[in-house]
Design a protein around this motif. Structure first.
Motif, PDB file in Angstrom:
ATOM      1  N   TYR A 125     -11.270  12.683  -3.611  1.00 44.68           N
ATOM      2  CA  TYR A 125     -10.006  13.449  -3.950  1.00 44.68           C
ATOM      3  C   TYR A 125      -8.560  12.505  -5.165  1.00 44.68           C
ATOM      4  O   TYR A 125      -9.796  11.599  -4.695  1.00 44.68           O
ATOM      5  CB  TYR A 125      -9.629  13.255  -2.453  1.00 44.68           C
ATOM      6  CG  TYR A 125      -7.953  13.304  -1.704  1.00 44.68           C
ATOM      7  CD1 TYR A 125      -6.999  14.675  -2.226  1.00 44.68           C
ATOM      8  CD2 TYR A 125      -7.030  12.797  -1.499  1.00 44.68           C
ATOM      9  CE1 TYR A 125      -5.773  14.898  -2.557  1.00 44.68           C
ATOM     10  CE2 TYR A 125      -5.538  12.815  -1.056  1.00 44.68           C
ATOM     11  CZ  TYR A 125      -4.872  14.166  -1.685  1.00 44.68           C
ATOM     12  OH  TYR A 125      -3.424  14.438  -1.458  1.00 44.68           O
ATOM     13  N   GLU A 144      -2.117   7.070   0.426  1.00 43.56           N
ATOM     14  CA  GLU A 144      -2.688   8.267   0.233  1.00 43.56           C
ATOM     15  C   GLU A 144      -4.307   8.334  -0.194  1.00 43.56           C
ATOM     16  O   GLU A 144      -4.959   9.240   0.698  1.00 43.56           O
ATOM     17  CB  GLU A 144      -2.305   8.983  -0.399  1.00 43.56           C
ATOM     18  CG  GLU A 144      -2.283  10.989  -0.032  1.00 43.56           C
ATOM     19  CD  GLU A 144      -1.603  11.269  -1.062  1.00 43.56           C
ATOM     20  OE1 GLU A 144      -0.425  11.502  -1.353  1.00 43.56           O
ATOM     21  OE2 GLU A 144      -1.672  13.343  -1.133  1.00 43.56           O
ATOM     22  N   LEU A 145      -4.406   7.411  -1.110  1.00 45.94           N
ATOM     23  CA  LEU A 145      -6.357   7.632  -1.209  1.00 45.94           C
ATOM     24  C   LEU A 145      -6.836   6.895  -0.101  1.00 45.94           C
ATOM     25  O   LEU A 145      -8.199   7.901   0.000  1.00 45.94           O
ATOM     26  CB  LEU A 145      -5.977   7.158  -2.332  1.00 45.94           C
ATOM     27  CG  LEU A 145      -7.355   6.686  -4.046  1.00 45.94           C
ATOM     28  CD1 LEU A 145      -6.876   8.440  -4.357  1.00 45.94           C
ATOM     29  CD2 LEU A 145      -7.064   6.097  -4.694  1.00 45.94           C
ATOM     30  N   LEU A 146      -6.245   6.072  -0.037  1.00 48.82           N
ATOM     31  CA  LEU A 146      -7.050   5.344   1.505  1.00 48.82           C
ATOM     32  C   LEU A 146      -6.925   6.935   2.580  1.00 48.82           C
ATOM     33  O   LEU A 146      -8.337   6.602   3.562  1.00 48.82           O
ATOM     34  CB  LEU A 146      -6.269   4.079   1.891  1.00 48.82           C
ATOM     35  CG  LEU A 146      -6.506   2.913   0.974  1.00 48.82           C
ATOM     36  CD1 LEU A 146      -5.264   2.088   1.847  1.00 48.82           C
ATOM     37  CD2 LEU A 146      -8.124   2.821   0.916  1.00 48.82           C
ATOM     38  N   LEU A 147      -6.109   7.748   2.596  1.00 45.22           N
ATOM     39  CA  LEU A 147      -6.538   8.091   4.000  1.00 45.22           C
ATOM     40  C   LEU A 147      -7.397   9.505   3.902  1.00 45.22           C
ATOM     41  O   LEU A 147      -7.612  10.038   4.814  1.00 45.22           O
ATOM     42  CB  LEU A 147      -4.808   8.786   4.536  1.00 45.22           C
ATOM     43  CG  LEU A 147      -3.657   7.477   4.948  1.00 45.22           C
ATOM     44  CD1 LEU A 147      -1.710   8.474   5.263  1.00 45.22           C
ATOM     45  CD2 LEU A 147      -4.719   7.101   6.183  1.00 45.22           C
ATOM     46  N   SER A 148      -7.545   9.196   2.912  1.00 45.88           N
ATOM     47  CA  SER A 148      -8.222  10.724   2.053  1.00 45.88           C
ATOM     48  C   SER A 148      -9.962  10.444   2.702  1.00 45.88           C
ATOM     49  O   SER A 148     -10.612  11.523   3.016  1.00 45.88           O
ATOM     50  CB  SER A 148      -8.296  11.322   0.767  1.00 45.88           C
ATOM     51  OG  SER A 148      -8.954  10.388  -0.394  1.00 45.88           O
ATOM     52  N   PRO A 155      -5.272  12.216  -5.178  1.00 43.81           N
ATOM     53  CA  PRO A 155      -3.758  12.735  -4.644  1.00 43.81           C
ATOM     54  C   PRO A 155      -3.021  12.462  -5.926  1.00 43.81           C
ATOM     55  O   PRO A 155      -2.909  12.049  -7.575  1.00 43.81           O
ATOM     56  CB  PRO A 155      -3.119  11.482  -3.973  1.00 43.81           C
ATOM     57  CG  PRO A 155      -4.205  10.419  -3.921  1.00 43.81           C
ATOM     58  CD  PRO A 155      -5.601  10.595  -4.718  1.00 43.81           C
ATOM     59  N   MET A 165      -7.225  17.768   3.001  1.00 47.25           N
ATOM     60  CA  MET A 165      -7.689  16.323   3.729  1.00 47.25           C
ATOM     61  C   MET A 165      -7.562  15.236   5.130  1.00 47.25           C
ATOM     62  O   MET A 165      -7.900  14.532   5.402  1.00 47.25           O
ATOM     63  CB  MET A 165      -7.125  15.534   1.996  1.00 47.25           C
ATOM     64  CG  MET A 165      -7.338  15.521   1.416  1.00 47.25           C
ATOM     65  SD  MET A 165      -9.642  15.901   0.663  1.00 47.25           S
ATOM     66  CE  MET A 165     -10.001  14.830   1.341  1.00 47.25           C
ATOM     67  N   GLU A 201       1.233  -1.633   0.189  1.00 53.10           N
ATOM     68  CA  GLU A 201       0.172  -0.031   0.276  1.00 53.10           C
ATOM     69  C   GLU A 201       0.932   1.583  -0.302  1.00 53.10           C
ATOM     70  O   GLU A 201       0.852   2.058  -0.776  1.00 53.10           O
ATOM     71  CB  GLU A 201      -1.421   0.217   1.010  1.00 53.10           C
ATOM     72  CG  GLU A 201      -2.130  -0.687   0.876  1.00 53.10           C
ATOM     73  CD  GLU A 201      -2.823  -1.021   2.305  1.00 53.10           C
ATOM     74  OE1 GLU A 201      -2.914  -0.323   3.176  1.00 53.10           O
ATOM     75  OE2 GLU A 201      -3.819  -2.112   2.348  1.00 53.10           O
ATOM     76  N   MET A 245       3.650   7.811   5.557  1.00 53.17           N
ATOM     77  CA  MET A 245       2.967   8.312   4.025  1.00 53.17           C
ATOM     78  C   MET A 245       5.062   8.842   4.194  1.00 53.17           C
ATOM     79  O   MET A 245       4.867  10.068   3.746  1.00 53.17           O
ATOM     80  CB  MET A 245       2.442   9.887   5.039  1.00 53.17           C
ATOM     81  CG  MET A 245       0.635   9.473   4.751  1.00 53.17           C
ATOM     82  SD  MET A 245       0.767   9.900   3.268  1.00 53.17           S
ATOM     83  CE  MET A 245       0.969  10.518   1.939  1.00 53.17           C
ATOM     84  N   ARG A 252       1.655   3.626  -3.264  1.00 57.09           N
ATOM     85  CA  ARG A 252       0.953   5.002  -3.039  1.00 57.09           C
ATOM     86  C   ARG A 252      -0.694   4.885  -2.844  1.00 57.09           C
ATOM     87  O   ARG A 252      -1.418   5.430  -3.151  1.00 57.09           O
ATOM     88  CB  ARG A 252       1.447   5.921  -4.450  1.00 57.09           C
ATOM     89  CG  ARG A 252       3.222   6.272  -4.019  1.00 57.09           C
ATOM     90  CD  ARG A 252       3.668   7.200  -3.659  1.00 57.09           C
ATOM     91  NE  ARG A 252       4.901   7.598  -4.064  1.00 57.09           N
ATOM     92  CZ  ARG A 252       5.999   6.922  -3.210  1.00 57.09           C
ATOM     93  NH1 ARG A 252       5.896   5.929  -2.824  1.00 57.09           N
ATOM     94  NH2 ARG A 252       6.813   6.599  -4.224  1.00 57.09           N
ATOM     95  N   ILE A 253      -1.030   3.417  -2.734  1.00 60.48           N
ATOM     96  CA  ILE A 253      -2.694   3.355  -1.982  1.00 60.48           C
ATOM     97  C   ILE A 253      -2.611   3.929  -1.182  1.00 60.48           C
ATOM     98  O   ILE A 253      -4.151   4.653  -1.094  1.00 60.48           O
ATOM     99  CB  ILE A 253      -2.363   1.733  -2.334  1.00 60.48           C
ATOM    100  CG1 ILE A 253      -2.856   1.447  -4.017  1.00 60.48           C
ATOM    101  CG2 ILE A 253      -4.188   1.648  -1.981  1.00 60.48           C
ATOM    102  CD1 ILE A 253      -2.688   0.124  -3.354  1.00 60.48           C
ATOM    103  N   ILE A 288      -5.069  14.342   6.281  1.00 56.24           N
ATOM    104  CA  ILE A 288      -3.891  13.721   5.989  1.00 56.24           C
ATOM    105  C   ILE A 288      -3.155  13.707   7.113  1.00 56.24           C
ATOM    106  O   ILE A 288      -2.003  13.806   7.903  1.00 56.24           O
ATOM    107  CB  ILE A 288      -3.059  13.170   4.604  1.00 56.24           C
ATOM    108  CG1 ILE A 288      -4.488  12.669   3.854  1.00 56.24           C
ATOM    109  CG2 ILE A 288      -1.931  12.182   4.485  1.00 56.24           C
ATOM    110  CD1 ILE A 288      -4.172  12.586   2.346  1.00 56.24           C
ATOM    111  N   ASN A 295     -14.135  14.753   4.664  1.00 58.00           N
ATOM    112  CA  ASN A 295     -13.545  14.168   4.161  1.00 58.00           C
ATOM    113  C   ASN A 295     -15.035  13.501   2.682  1.00 58.00           C
ATOM    114  O   ASN A 295     -14.646  12.944   1.809  1.00 58.00           O
ATOM    115  CB  ASN A 295     -12.499  12.587   4.263  1.00 58.00           C
ATOM    116  CG  ASN A 295     -11.045  13.824   4.664  1.00 58.00           C
ATOM    117  OD1 ASN A 295     -11.337  14.295   4.481  1.00 58.00           O
ATOM    118  ND2 ASN A 295     -10.153  12.843   5.500  1.00 58.00           N
ATOM    119  N   GLY A 328      -2.149   5.180  -7.005  1.00 56.84           N
ATOM    120  CA  GLY A 328      -2.567   4.028  -6.722  1.00 56.84           C
ATOM    121  C   GLY A 328      -3.385   3.222  -6.261  1.00 56.84           C
ATOM    122  O   GLY A 328      -4.945   3.738  -5.600  1.00 56.84           O
TER     123      GLY A 328
END
Lengths: 421, 306
Positions: B77, A228-232, B79, B50, A221, A402, A225-226, B52, B72, B83
């Motif tokens: 979003y 960052e998408l998850l953390l949004s 980034p 966001m 993950e 991150m 770079r998945i 983060i 959120n 991925g």
């Protein structure tokens, strides 16, 4: 803690893990592999003694004829694993004979030559000549009949009744009894030992396997770079919780599958096991094992996930993994050594300290009657371990996932704990 | 609908001040461009929006919602580094990302299929992500960003790595969103896109907001006494000329600032008299790129000297 986001994460983890080929193969193959390993060992051991030609030479003709009678009846002769050649010669004759046979011994045409001098009737010392004189398995088989003949020969001149002779010939047979509070004393077989081995191995395999699966998935993950998408959408705490619980449920399911044959064998009389390997395990014990295992999974998966979050590729993570491996392997070896001596004080201590309690206590429980307070205490210690490590692990995970770029040092990781994220 | 407000937000990493007291706001139904060079603090700002990263100080709000999970779930979003789970299937992926935003059920599945249809991916619904081309993976990411019907779109380095077809696709999506009265915030260092699309912009440099406001107002302010010139020939004679305030060479064009409004006509006359072939002469005009380089570029030279 379990809102819709965490549940969605757990569902995804379960779908990914339970349907993965590795999981299915390992879950089904490990029991086969373990039985296979045992079968393989038996097979190899049966192999070694196929062509053992052993010459037994006695100085006394009475001994050689006695041997002839007893050895011919022995099972290892009947199944032809050892081919004995029994002769009779004096000490000086034997010395020459040995020189002649030296070549045969060296190219292993003959496995060994045993010489029983007359003096053996007073000091029971016999000689063994071989290229590999430490073949314990072979000697173990042959020394008993020789002893019998010597004893018989020794006492035959002493005019002793046959009954007493029979007693003298017998070797000691230890019957072990386990003392349990409030229960009648039962003859104890190898069941406890088998269980202890089994629990230790299964715990060890499962913690390592599930743990490294989680570590890989955290690294994936992060490097894909998945994250960052998850953390949004989810917080890092939710992400970590989902991951750990998803994996822990997977592990629990796997363990239940592995233990189910044991449960079936122990709780029904469908399988007629020999008396000495009867498995004594109660339903409560199984529940305890699963609870203990679940706590263990939480602790170790948490640690593996944390290590995964620090590194960006599996190679770097290998170097960060060793402290966790130590935490699993040292208790595992303590468990193994406890099988030799169940009341080992190290085992007692290890079953009550954080991390090792998870692995040592179940093994100890199968071997000795552990008082209830110790079981409860070790469970409390495990729960406390979960409570203590999670905030720290969560913080490192938060910063780590991150953090990209160069591989961080341990010092930097400690600094992360002070970050405001 | 409400306004997205960023109030006096700061964030440091060790000794580096990544964002320094940044403030701006994005009204509904508008497109906002956060412009800056690489490392200027765009991504850090967006990550704070966001939730983060937590800001060291300052506040981010959307109506009366603060930055956090509640906000959120209303945001789509994308980034900068995007991925997806490679082993997951297309529809599975889309439904998962909608589910963690709190949307699930038949409606979402139906909408996902509609989007796949619209983006020419209907036949790949059960393909694994890893079996898709890079361009198609990007389309899946767009759908994942939009599927939960967000009120706000936040897109970091929107156009980096997009092929022309996907760039166009994304532009259309943004314009549709704007028409629906939603908020769009994107960061980029491609000025031409920002110039065409944005209602409001902020230029950020070394963590500080240098310019912030409506694009048309900013352009009006910067374009006074400014001539955007395309030419062939030699204009070096202008360098020491008394009517010229300064000359900036932007490569494709040259920006010339004159001292007084009436100097504009004198300049044109001078160019013609000196046999410069004038191809384009825009009085009182300035491109966003020129504003950007004027604001940010000077310091770049300083950095290069160090």
């Amino acid at each position: 803690m379990f809102n819709y986001r965490v549940i969605a994460l757990i569902k995804r983890e379960l779908r990914e893990k339970l349907l993965s080929k590795t999981f299915i193969l390992m879950t089904l193959l490990l029991p086969l592999f373990m039985f296979g390993a045992i079968a393989m060992q038996t097979f190899i051991m049966s192999f070694d003694s196929e062509k053992n030609v052993v010459e037994i030479i006695a100085e006394d003709s009475a001994i050689s004829s006695g041997l002839e009678k007893i050895i011919r009846e022995s099972s290892f002769v009947k199944d032809s694993t050892i081919i004995p050649i029994i002769q009779n010669m004096t000490k000086t004759e034997f010395a020459d004979y040995l020189k002649i046979k030296e070549k045969d011994l060296l190219n292993e045409k003959i496995t060994g030559i045993i010489f029983i001098p007359n003096s053996a009737l007073t000091d029971k010392k016999i000689e063994y000549y071989s290229k590999t004189p430490k073949n314990l398995r072979l000697l173990e088989r042959i020394d008993n009949p020789i002893n019998k003949v010597l004893v018989e020969e020794y006492f035959s001149s002493k005019n002793i009744p046959t009954e007493e002779l029979k007693y003298a010939r017998m070797s000691v047979d230890i019957l072990s009894y386990k003392i349990c509070k409030g229960e009648e004393i039962k003859e104890e077989g190898y069941g406890g030992l088998v269980l202890s081995y089994l629990f230790s191995f299964l715990l060890y395999f499962s913690l390592l396997m599930i743990g490294s699966m989680v570590m890989q998935s955290v690294i994936q993950e992060k490097s894909n770079r998945i994250v960052e998408l998850l953390l949004s959408s989810v917080t890092s705490k939710e992400l970590m919780t989902g991951k750990i619980f998803g994996a822990a449920i997977t592990g629990l399911l796997q363990m239940a599958i592995w233990l189910s044959p044991v449960i079936v064998v122990a709780s029904t009389s469908w399988f007629m096991l020999p008396e000495e390997i009867t498995i004594n395990i109660t339903f409560i014990q199984i529940i305890y094992l699963l609870v203990n295992f679940f706590l263990g999974l939480l602790v170790f998966i948490g640690l593996f996930a944390t290590v995964g979050s620090i590194f960006e590729n599996p190679q770097d993570a290998q170097s960060g993994m060793w402290p966790i491996l130590m935490l699993i392997m040292i208790p595992f070896f303590i468990s193994m050594s406890m099988i030799e001596n169940p009341s080992n004080p190290i085992g007692f201590v290890a079953s009550l300290i954080p991390f090792s309690a998870i692995i040592v206590m179940p093994a100890r429980m199968a071997l000795v009657d552990v008082p209830l307070w110790q079981i409860l205490l070790s469970t409390l210690i495990n729960i406390a371990t979960v409570i203590v490590i999670f905030p720290v692990a969560g913080k490192i995970y938060r910063v780590g996932i991150m953090m990209t770029g160069k591989k961080p040092s341990w010092g930097e990781v400690v600094k992360w704990l002070k970050y405001k994220y | 609908m409400a306004v997205l407000k960023i109030n006096n937000v700061s964030k440091s990493f060790g000794n580096i001040k990544a964002v320094d007291n940044a403030s701006f706001s994005v009204p509904e139904g508008s497109i906002f461009g956060l412009l800056g060079r690489n490392g200027a603090g765009k991504t850090t700002t967006i990550r704070m929006i966001m939730n983060i990263y937590l800001p060291d100080s300052g506040e981010i709000s959307f109506g009366n919602i603060k930055a956090g999970p509640n906000f959120n779930s209303r945001v789509g979003y994308l980034p900068e580094e995007r991925g997806l789970y490679k082993k997951m299937k297309v529809l599975e992926t889309l439904l998962f990302f909608a589910e963690i935003k709190g949307k699930k059920g038949k409606e979402v599945t139906k909408l996902a299929k509609e989007y796949l249809e619209k983006f020419d991916l209907a036949d790949r619904i059960n393909s694994k992500i890893e079996d898709l081309s890079k361009g198609n993976q990007q389309k899946i990411q767009f759908i994942a960003t939009l599927l939960h019907n967000p009120e706000v779109l936040i897109l970091d380095e929107l156009f980096s790595g997009l092929d022309p077809i996907n760039t166009n696709l994304m532009k259309n999506i943004i314009m549709d969103f704007k028409k629906e009265g939603k908020i769009i915030l994107f960061s980029t260092h491609v000025m031409s896109f920002a110039e065409k699309m944005c209602d409001n912009i902020a230029i950020i440099d070394k963590g500080k907001i240098k310019i912030n406001g409506s694009l048309s107002e900013i352009k009006a302010k910067y374009s006074q006494k400014n001539i955007s010139l395309n030419y062939t020939g030699d204009i070096s004679f202008l360098k020491e000329h008394p009517i010229i305030e300064n000359i900036s060479d932007y490569g494709n064009s040259v920006g010339i600032k004159v001292k007084e409004e009436e100097h504009i006509q004198q300049l044109l006359k001078l160019l013609v008299e000196n046999n410069v072939e004038v191809k384009k002469f825009d009085a009182n005009d300035i491109s966003l790129e020129e504003i950007f380089i004027d604001t940010v570029g000077k310091e770049e030279e300083e950095v290069e000297h160090v």
